[in-house]
Design an enzyme around this catalytic site. Structure first.
Site, PDB file in Angstrom:
ATOM      1  N   GLU A 144      -1.652   6.745   9.365  1.00 54.89           N
ATOM      2  CA  GLU A 144      -3.100   6.836   9.535  1.00 54.89           C
ATOM      3  C   GLU A 144      -3.469   7.264  10.953  1.00 54.89           C
ATOM      4  O   GLU A 144      -3.121   6.605  11.924  1.00 54.89           O
ATOM      5  CB  GLU A 144      -3.748   5.499   9.184  1.00 54.89           C
ATOM      6  N   THR A 198       0.794  -1.149   0.000  1.00 53.16           N
ATOM      7  CA  THR A 198       0.000   0.000   0.000  1.00 53.16           C
ATOM      8  C   THR A 198       0.840   1.216   0.000  1.00 53.16           C
ATOM      9  O   THR A 198       0.273   2.231  -0.183  1.00 53.16           O
ATOM     10  CB  THR A 198      -0.931  -0.231   1.171  1.00 53.16           C
TER      11      THR A 198
END
EC number: 2.3.1.35
Length: 407
Positions: free
Chosen positions: A276, A190
């Site tokens: 995140e 990712t």
């Protein structure tokens, strides 16, 4: 060497584009392209996860066997991982269509995907998007920005950097962009990174420079301990700076490696600092280690400690968690010799000396830990080697973001 404004279009001869192709079913950009006006030497470093996305397999083959590479096409929103033969066929089709649009051989086009694992790509939208990208290519600063925005998933901001250096009397530029916010724990061989340069350098030396540099950059970051199926760092060199070609170690190669390292460090920190849900970049430097390997292992052990990351989020100088993380790293050392400092723009504070509390001010420690960039320094007092790792704090929002990532 100097930092300049720009990204992948900063080096001579590189164009880029980014736009919305409808993959994400939103108004967000989701496809990007990088194109060189002339053929490039290519290099790549990829995930060591046994589960590899289709683009990783394609790019590794292209970098190892193609005579040259000249373009990269990227989609975000869908990772094209765990998609079987159909997914690999889609990857090849992306390279083929980009090649057709740009008048290049299929094997000269690299491919990258990022997003949700297990879904098949909507090839009608992908194909249309490639056509639009080919028409939208440009070399100015805005085109670089659009491309960097188009590769984002849960990133909160785009990530670009560029530097200039001198090699053989010629100005050489290195530019890059990357994406990554979650599922970040590269063990690269990712997270996606694309670096361009106008340096003239052989394929062998280009790959050597990239493979060596990731050990102290992308291999030293962690957000959540998960190594993605799609991790890739791709480097293209088109030679348009017209410096004497770098074919062996020497001053020219050293200058190139220094410029590449500057770009890679900055991009690594941008990923770690945009983890995140995070509120700060957390940096750990280990000094006084016996070996470079020991220093890397120790610093990364601390950066990966969930308890330490949570303490940083709470602005709590809970140094016992740091010493504990050093202790279970697998590196042998004497805890009674370790010194630890916390640093930030608010100052520097020694919190541990020879393995025990210094009686530091908790108020000052909290102030230091309340900044956007926080650093811990651990002196092992065993040798001369050091290493730095980058991560972020662990917040409530990390769970929220990943609890409903697909929905």
């Amino acid at each position: 060497m100097k930092r300049i404004e720009g990204g992948v279009t900063a080096p001579k001869g590189f164009l880029a584009a980014g736009l919305n192709a409808g993959i994400k079913n939103s108004d967000k950009k989701d496809m990007a392209m990088i194109y060189s006006q002339v053929p490039c030497r290519g290099a790549g470093v990829f995930t060591t996860n046994v589960v590899k996305a289709a683009p990783v397999k394609w790019d590794k083959l292209a970098v190892d066997t193609s005579d040259y590479v000249q373009a990269v096409v990227v989609n975000s929103g869908i990772a094209n991982a765990c998609t079987g033969e159909e997914g690999y066929g889609c990857c090849v089709a992306m390279a083929s269509e980009a090649g057709r649009q740009l008048d290049l051989p299929t094997q000269a086009v690299l491919v990258a995907s990022t997003g949700v694992i297990g879904k098949q790509l909507p090839m009608d939208k992908i194909t249309a998007g490639i056509g639009l990208l080919a028409q939208a290519l440009g070399e100015d600063r805005e085109h670089s920005r659009l491309a960097a925005e188009a590769i984002m998933t849960t990133d909160t901001r785009s990530k670009e950097v560029a530097v200039e250096t001198e090699i053989g009397g010629r100005t050489v530029t290195v530019g890059g962009m990357c994406k990554g916010s979650g599922m970040i724990h590269p063990n690269m061989a990712t997270m996606l990174c694309f670096v361009t340069t106008d340096a003239a350098i052989s394929h062998e030396m280009l790959q050597k420079a990239l493979s060596g540099d990731v050990e102290d950059t992308f291999n030293m970051i962690s957000v959540d301990g998960d190594t993605s199926t799609n991790d890739s760092v791709l480097l293209m060199a088109n030679g348009m700076a017209e410096n004497p070609e770098i074919t062996a170690p020497g001053p020219g190669y050293e200058n190139f490696c220094a410029a590449l390292h500057e770009v890679m460090v900055e991009l690594s920190k941008k990923i770690a600092g945009d983890g995140e849900g995070c509120t700060c970049l957390f940096e750990v430097t280990v000094t006084g280690a016996r070996t470079k390997s020991d220093a890397r292992i120790l610093s990364k052990s601390v950066i990966c400690s969930s308890l330490t990351k949570a303490a940083v989020f709470g602005h709590d100088a809970n140094w016992g968690r740091i010493l504990c993380a050093l202790g279970y790293s697998g590196v042998d050392f004497d805890p009674g010799q370790v010194d630890i400092w916390f640093e930030s723009s608010a100052g520097r504070l020694k919190i541990v000396e020879n393995g025990v509390d210094t009686g530091y001010s908790e108020e000052k420690a909290t102030e230091i830990l309340s900044q956007e960039e926080v650093r811990a320094v651990c002196d092992m007092k065993q040798g001369e080697e050091s290493a730095t790792a980058w991560g972020c704090d662990l917040t409530y929002d990390y769970v929220r973001i990943n609890g409903d990532y697909r929905s």
